[in-house]
Design a protein around this motif. Structure first.
Motif, PDB file in Angstrom:
ATOM      1  N   LEU A   6     -25.126  28.361 -20.155  1.00 31.85           N
ATOM      2  CA  LEU A   6     -23.859  27.707 -20.486  1.00 31.85           C
ATOM      3  C   LEU A   6     -23.417  26.737 -19.394  1.00 31.85           C
ATOM      4  O   LEU A   6     -22.835  25.696 -19.682  1.00 31.85           O
ATOM      5  CB  LEU A   6     -22.772  28.750 -20.764  1.00 31.85           C
ATOM      6  CG  LEU A   6     -22.964  29.519 -22.079  1.00 31.85           C
ATOM      7  CD1 LEU A   6     -21.879  30.564 -22.280  1.00 31.85           C
ATOM      8  CD2 LEU A   6     -22.982  28.572 -23.270  1.00 31.85           C
ATOM      9  N   TYR A   7     -23.736  27.074 -18.136  1.00 30.49           N
ATOM     10  CA  TYR A   7     -23.413  26.144 -17.043  1.00 30.49           C
ATOM     11  C   TYR A   7     -24.280  24.886 -17.153  1.00 30.49           C
ATOM     12  O   TYR A   7     -23.809  23.779 -16.934  1.00 30.49           O
ATOM     13  CB  TYR A   7     -23.611  26.809 -15.677  1.00 30.49           C
ATOM     14  CG  TYR A   7     -22.373  27.512 -15.184  1.00 30.49           C
ATOM     15  CD1 TYR A   7     -21.295  26.777 -14.687  1.00 30.49           C
ATOM     16  CD2 TYR A   7     -22.271  28.883 -15.222  1.00 30.49           C
ATOM     17  CE1 TYR A   7     -20.143  27.415 -14.241  1.00 30.49           C
ATOM     18  CE2 TYR A   7     -21.123  29.537 -14.774  1.00 30.49           C
ATOM     19  CZ  TYR A   7     -20.061  28.793 -14.284  1.00 30.49           C
ATOM     20  OH  TYR A   7     -18.923  29.420 -13.848  1.00 30.49           O
ATOM     21  N   VAL A   8     -25.571  25.070 -17.503  1.00 28.60           N
ATOM     22  CA  VAL A   8     -26.465  23.917 -17.664  1.00 28.60           C
ATOM     23  C   VAL A   8     -25.915  23.025 -18.777  1.00 28.60           C
ATOM     24  O   VAL A   8     -25.826  21.791 -18.644  1.00 28.60           O
ATOM     25  CB  VAL A   8     -27.908  24.370 -18.027  1.00 28.60           C
ATOM     26  CG1 VAL A   8     -28.813  23.179 -18.293  1.00 28.60           C
ATOM     27  CG2 VAL A   8     -28.489  25.240 -16.928  1.00 28.60           C
ATOM     28  N   SER A   9     -25.497  23.665 -19.857  1.00 24.71           N
ATOM     29  CA  SER A   9     -24.971  22.915 -20.987  1.00 24.71           C
ATOM     30  C   SER A   9     -23.680  22.182 -20.627  1.00 24.71           C
ATOM     31  O   SER A   9     -23.514  21.000 -20.941  1.00 24.71           O
ATOM     32  CB  SER A   9     -24.738  23.893 -22.135  1.00 24.71           C
ATOM     33  OG  SER A   9     -24.334  23.203 -23.249  1.00 24.71           O
ATOM     34  N   ALA A  10     -22.769  22.887 -19.945  1.00 24.30           N
ATOM     35  CA  ALA A  10     -21.489  22.261 -19.571  1.00 24.30           C
ATOM     36  C   ALA A  10     -21.690  21.115 -18.578  1.00 24.30           C
ATOM     37  O   ALA A  10     -20.873  20.207 -18.515  1.00 24.30           O
ATOM     38  CB  ALA A  10     -20.553  23.306 -18.980  1.00 24.30           C
ATOM     39  N   SER A  11     -22.800  21.166 -17.816  1.00 21.09           N
ATOM     40  CA  SER A  11     -23.053  20.091 -16.857  1.00 21.09           C
ATOM     41  C   SER A  11     -23.600  18.845 -17.551  1.00 21.09           C
ATOM     42  O   SER A  11     -23.556  17.758 -16.997  1.00 21.09           O
ATOM     43  CB  SER A  11     -24.078  20.529 -15.802  1.00 21.09           C
ATOM     44  OG  SER A  11     -23.717  21.762 -15.253  1.00 21.09           O
ATOM     45  N   ASN A  12     -24.167  19.007 -18.747  1.00 20.11           N
ATOM     46  CA  ASN A  12     -24.840  17.888 -19.403  1.00 20.11           C
ATOM     47  C   ASN A  12     -24.219  17.418 -20.713  1.00 20.11           C
ATOM     48  O   ASN A  12     -24.649  16.412 -21.273  1.00 20.11           O
ATOM     49  CB  ASN A  12     -26.312  18.254 -19.647  1.00 20.11           C
ATOM     50  CG  ASN A  12     -27.085  18.316 -18.338  1.00 20.11           C
ATOM     51  OD1 ASN A  12     -27.406  17.285 -17.761  1.00 20.11           O
ATOM     52  ND2 ASN A  12     -27.330  19.517 -17.843  1.00 20.11           N
ATOM     53  N   LEU A  13     -23.267  18.174 -21.234  1.00 21.92           N
ATOM     54  CA  LEU A  13     -22.608  17.761 -22.480  1.00 21.92           C
ATOM     55  C   LEU A  13     -21.109  17.669 -22.241  1.00 21.92           C
ATOM     56  O   LEU A  13     -20.564  18.415 -21.433  1.00 21.92           O
ATOM     57  CB  LEU A  13     -22.857  18.798 -23.587  1.00 21.92           C
ATOM     58  CG  LEU A  13     -24.269  18.985 -24.126  1.00 21.92           C
ATOM     59  CD1 LEU A  13     -24.270  20.101 -25.172  1.00 21.92           C
ATOM     60  CD2 LEU A  13     -24.790  17.705 -24.762  1.00 21.92           C
ATOM     61  N   ASP A  14     -20.433  16.792 -22.980  1.00 19.37           N
ATOM     62  CA  ASP A  14     -18.980  16.756 -22.855  1.00 19.37           C
ATOM     63  C   ASP A  14     -18.401  18.042 -23.455  1.00 19.37           C
ATOM     64  O   ASP A  14     -19.058  18.706 -24.279  1.00 19.37           O
ATOM     65  CB  ASP A  14     -18.412  15.516 -23.543  1.00 19.37           C
ATOM     66  CG  ASP A  14     -18.833  15.440 -24.984  1.00 19.37           C
ATOM     67  OD1 ASP A  14     -18.264  16.168 -25.788  1.00 19.37           O
ATOM     68  OD2 ASP A  14     -19.789  14.686 -25.298  1.00 19.37           O
ATOM     69  N   ALA A  15     -17.179  18.373 -23.046  1.00 21.77           N
ATOM     70  CA  ALA A  15     -16.598  19.675 -23.401  1.00 21.77           C
ATOM     71  C   ALA A  15     -16.555  19.893 -24.916  1.00 21.77           C
ATOM     72  O   ALA A  15     -16.860  20.983 -25.412  1.00 21.77           O
ATOM     73  CB  ALA A  15     -15.212  19.805 -22.805  1.00 21.77           C
ATOM     74  N   ALA A  16     -16.202  18.848 -25.660  1.00 29.16           N
ATOM     75  CA  ALA A  16     -16.054  19.009 -27.110  1.00 29.16           C
ATOM     76  C   ALA A  16     -17.403  19.253 -27.777  1.00 29.16           C
ATOM     77  O   ALA A  16     -17.550  20.186 -28.575  1.00 29.16           O
ATOM     78  CB  ALA A  16     -15.380  17.775 -27.677  1.00 29.16           C
TER      79      ALA A  16
END
Ligand code: C5P
Length: 377
Positions: free
Chosen positions: A106-116
């Motif tokens: 989830l951290y990897v995802s939050a670092s590479n995608l916008d929040a929405a």
């Protein structure tokens, strides 16, 4: 009389846990995104996951103490249900490890995608949860549920495609959207599998949800430290385990820990239908907020995709009326363990009241958000 009081207490806890999960879900998507994109020393994500597990362990131990009422009973419960049941405790290793991987992804995802986009994509966990429920629990899905899962995938695809040719903003420089998407989808697989596995062990024994959570975090802490060193050995030895920690990272760690405990509480006091309401409402809140906070642009395609995702959550959760002769068939009844007659009388009214409460609560939150943004502007 006592049972009536219990019902009211459980109902209150149900609403408190759902409303808090909604706020937590909205806040965590935005907070993680901000933490990974703000300037300054960047903390090591895997260390934040371990510390959150440690906070959950302490909180779960406290909750078991509250449940038992005395140090003596607390110690006895932990001894008989965890220490003396080694095989049973080891069974919890599986979801414990999977959740650990999920929390890192989830951290990897939050670092590479916008929040929405991150949050809408992460809703695919409804699909993976359903798949594992069919495979592991041999659950049968209705036609409308299969349809909603298909539409959900379509909605997520729309959201993803809507942001492919988005302009470069300050917050998305140096990001890999494909990596973010793959991480989010992998986290969905972990969420579905671990959730169903945990449900299977929770329902298959008399061990309370908080004791299960002690087992879960007790194993996650050492496993997390090992994973953290395996992944970030160079960074940890070079900069230190707590590199980049400040008050904001501490807030994020506690927010994540609270989220885990809320998931456990919602499983105990509410049900998956209501959890769907909470998470879909959270998508709306964090999407609106990211427009103001991260220059996120809502395109027509994004709006259609998000509407589809939210709509399918409702479609999936919609249960046709059950015959009155079988009031105990509801999922949450088994968790709460209430007398069947009381449940039958209260359930329909509670669902109606929850819908009203959701509407009222979302209006309050959105109004507050608009006021805050106006104030900041
Ligand atoms: O529902 P979702 O899969 O998104 O939530 C999972 C999160 O909740 C994970 O961070 C996991 O560590 C936490 N959790 C928990 N206790 C449970 C179930 C989940 O801490 N009983």
């Amino acid at each position: 009389m006592g049972t009536e009081k219990n019902v009211q207490g459980n109902t209150a806890l149900k609403y408190v846990s759902l409303v808090t999960l909604t706020v937590q879900n909205s806040a965590v998507a935005l907070s993680m995104r901000y933490a990974r994109t703000r300037p300054g020393d960047m903390f090591i994500a895997s260390s934040a996951v371990v510390v959150a597990e440690f906070v959950k362990l302490l909180a779960s131990l406290l909750l078991v103490y509250k449940q038992e009422g005395s140090i003596q009973h607390w110690f006895m419960t932990l001894n008989t249900q965890i220490w003396q049941q080694k095989i049973d405790t080891l069974k919890v290793c599986v979801p414990s490890f999977i959740y650990l991987i999920q929390n890192n992804l989830l951290y990897v995802s939050a670092s590479n995608l916008d929040a929405a986009t991150y949050q809408v994509t992460y809703q695919m966990k409804i699909l993976t949860t359903a798949m594992f429920a069919v495979l592991i629990l041999h659950k049968q899905l209705r036609g409308t549920q299969w349809l909603s899962l298909l539409l959900l995938t379509f909605g997520v695809a729309l959201v993803q495609l809507s942001s492919v040719d988005k302009g470069v903003t300050a917050a998305n420089i140096g990001q890999n959207r494909l990596l973010g998407f793959v991480a989010a989808v992998s986290a969905c697989c972990c969420s579905g599998f671990a959730g169903i596995y945990f449900e299977k062990i929770l329902k298959g024994s008399d061990v309370s949800v908080w004791v299960r959570n002690v087992q879960l975090s007790f194993l996650s802490v050492p496993l997390g430290v090992m994973t953290s060193y395996a992944n970030d050995y160079a960074a940890i030895t070079d900069k230190g385990f707590f590199y980049g920690y400040d008050a904001y990272v501490c807030y994020l760690v506690v927010l994540n820990a609270v989220g885990g405990l809320l998931v456990a509480m919602v499983v105990k006091y509410a049900d998956n239908i209501l959890k769907g309401f909470a998470t879909s409402l959270a998508i709306v809140i964090s999407t609106v907020a990211s427009v103001f906070l991260f220059d996120f642009v809502i395109t027509f395609q994004f709006a259609i995709g998000t509407t589809l995702v939210i709509g399918t959550i409702f479609l999936y959760s919609h249960e046709p009326k059950k015959p009155a002769s079988n009031p105990m068939s509801g999922n949450w009844a088994l968790h709460v363990g209430l007398p069947s007659t009381l449940l039958a009388d209260k359930e329909a009214g509670q669902h109606r009241r929850w819908k009203e409460l959701t509407l009222l609560y979302s209006s309050i939150l959105l109004t507050k958000l608009i006021f805050t943004v106006q104030h900041l502007a």
